[in-house]
Scaffold this active site. Structure first.
Site, PDB file in Angstrom:
ATOM      1  CE  LYS A 174      -1.918   3.237   2.858  1.00 54.47           C
ATOM      2  NZ  LYS A 174      -1.932   4.252   1.858  1.00 54.47           N
ATOM      3  CD  GLU A 249      13.357   3.576  10.393  1.00 54.53           C
ATOM      4  OE1 GLU A 249      13.669   4.427  11.227  1.00 54.53           O
ATOM      5  OE2 GLU A 249      13.722   2.391  10.440  1.00 54.53           O
ATOM      6  CB  CYS A 283      12.610  10.224   8.556  1.00 49.91           C
ATOM      7  SG  CYS A 283      11.412   9.449   7.563  1.00 49.91           S
ATOM      8  CD  GLU A 384       9.012  13.757  11.963  1.00 45.63           C
ATOM      9  OE1 GLU A 384       8.083  12.996  12.243  1.00 45.63           O
ATOM     10  OE2 GLU A 384      10.023  13.406  11.324  1.00 45.63           O
TER      11      GLU A 384
END
Ligand code: UN1
Length: 494
Positions: A174, A249, A283, A384
């Site tokens: 996906k 992750e 990231c 973040e």
């Protein structure tokens, strides 16, 4: 505008919902790149059935042979690199140099994966009994559910899917609904290279519609996900209930330290690339600069000039250095954090607003933004943001720098610029992160090295390198007794 489909068992399929969603260009929202099926649980079930039915054959194909097919995938990707990079820039927004790099990362990952097909090392060890041999080797697990993000539309799917396949697993994939076109091309190439049709299946749609059914499906044994820590935790919970093998992750709040003995221009190049490359949507992006006070004024003066000179625009234009944010929602997130930063007392040194000049008016552009007077506890130094926002923290010693860097719930990437070898080695040891760069920016991981982080960045697994092959395979331990008699371990040899 192209019409794309799910591909299940090698066949193009509409979703059972009959609904479609659009994929638009974030640099020019009027441009629709294609429409994709808005799939649901029923489509996931069909894809899992397809993958499961292929497993028994695929697991018996020799790993070097599986690796050879992946090598061919790398060859096809190489031949189509420019075309795919252009498509990726249109659907994702990052500049051509970077989308070329993204495809190249997929190519590198393919050739590395092909070589792993001839390794997949196990172990052997002596037995404690005579005439007996002990070995362990790696075996396929089953069906892997791969859920990938939009910021590396080619590289990240290849990091996950190549090792899954080389290890002998089948795949239900996906891709992020913001970047489904690159993923669709990738799956076509896998099939063209010779991956048997049912071994790889792609199902398009949202996290709720497709991602959650993948995580919950009892016949999916492995989940590999890259995305936010918030979603990662829900996946860990749901998948954990079925004892699935899960690699996560997740978020980062990466920092670059610049000490007073650093080469200033080198550190400047690093922070500009780390903070504003990919519009800060990695990231591994540098979102905190931890700067020594002895060089603060000189460094900041140069940094602001160079940041303000960055050229924003459509990434297909070779002169453009910074593309748009992925969508309006992401720009709203950036805006929200900038407001929070101001309220908490940080000072905007540049940026802090939309870029709407000229062609930028058609997309989701935000000016590269730098905050000064940031203290480590502020929200903009903790959470973040995933956008072009850099928070600068002033320090006056290595200890202070490392403790500011470690003051985070995340621990993905990190960097230190210094000429002092002792400081560099202390940083390597004491920084709490999965990756540390010495005299390089926080971005730029290479595919054959382990990639991942500590704390809330993940759950301890690594992508990339040899370690990801351990994640995608199961250890089988075998004892071969050729003594011709019953030998009882722990008893007969005592
Ligand atoms: C990511 O941001 O999710 O090291 C991956 C880098 C790239 C990969 C980033 N090679 O920045």
């Amino acid at each position: 505008m192209d019409k794309y489909y799910n591909v299940i068992g090698g066949e193009r399929r509409e979703s059972s919902t009959g609904e479609r969603f659009e994929n638009r260009n974030p640099a020019n929202w009027d441009e629709v790149i294609g429409t994709f099926p808005r799939s649901n649980e029923e489509d996931v079930n069909t894809a899992v059935e397809s993958a499961r039915s292929a497993f028994n054959n695929w697991r018996l194909v020799p790993a070097p042979k599986r690796g050879e097919i992946i090598k061919k995938v790398g060859d096809i990707l190489s031949g189509r690199k420019e075309e795919i990079a252009r498509l990726m820039t249109r659907e994702m927004g990052k500049v051509l140099d970077e989308t070329r790099g993204d495809v190249q990362e997929g190519i590198d990952t393919a050739y590395y994966a092909a070589s792993e097909g001839r390794r997949l090392f196990g172990h052997n060890a002596p037995s404690e009994l005579p005439n007996k041999m002990n070995i362990s080797f790696r075996q396929p697990i089953g069906v892997a559910g791969i859920i990938s993000p939009w910021n590396f539309p080619m590289a990240i799917p290849t990091w996950k899917i190549f090792p899954a396949l080389v290890c002998g697993n089948c795949v239900v994939f996906k891709p992020a609904s913001d970047t489904p076109a690159t993923a669709a091309v990738f799956v076509d190439i896998l099939l063209e290279a010779g991956i048997p049709p049912k071994v790889v299946n792609i199902v398009h749609g949202t996290g709720n519609g497709v991602g959650i059914p993948i995580v919950n499906h009892p016949d999916i044994n492995i989940i590999s996900f890259t995305g936010s820590s918030k979603v990662g935790k829900t996946i860990a919970e749901a998948g954990g209930r079925q004892l699935k093998r899960i690699s996560l992750e997740l978020g980062g709040k990466n920092a670059q330290i610049v000490m007073d003995d650093a080469y200033i221009d080198l550190a400047l190049d690093g922070v500009l690339w780390g903070a504003f490359g990919t519009t800060g949507q990695r990231c591994t992006a540098t979102s905190r600069l931890i700067l020594h006070e002895a060089i603060y004024d000189e460094f900041m003066d140069k940094l602001l000039k160079r940041t303000q000179a960055l050229k924003l625009g459509n990434g297909l234009n070779e002169e453009v250095q910074v593309g748009p944010l992925i969508n309006e929602g992401q720009r709203n997130v950036v805006e929200k954090y900038v407001e929070i930063g101001k309220k908490e007392g940080a000072k905007i040194l540049c940026g802090g607003e939309h870029e709407t000049d000229g062609e930028c008016a058609k997309g989701f552009f935000y000016k590269p933004t730098i905050f000064g007077d940031v203290t480590p506890g502020m929200t903009i130094a903790q959470e973040e943001i995933f956008g072009p926002v850099l928070s600068v923290i002033k320090i006056n010693s290595l200890d202070e720098a490392i403790s500011a860097l470690n003051d985070s719930i995340y621990g993905l990437s990190s960097s230190i610029y210094t000429q002092d070898v002792n400081a560099a080695f202390r940083a390597m040891r004491d920084i709490e992160a999965g990756i540390t760069y010495i005299n390089g920016p926080t971005i730029g991981a290479e595919c054959h090295m382990p990639f991942g982080g500590v704390k809330e960045t993940g759950n301890g697994h690594r992508e990339g390198g040899w370690e990801v092959y351990e994640f995608f395979s199961e250890t089988k331990t075998v004892y071969v007794d050729f003594s011709g008699k019953l030998q009882r371990a722990q008893i007969d040899n005592r």
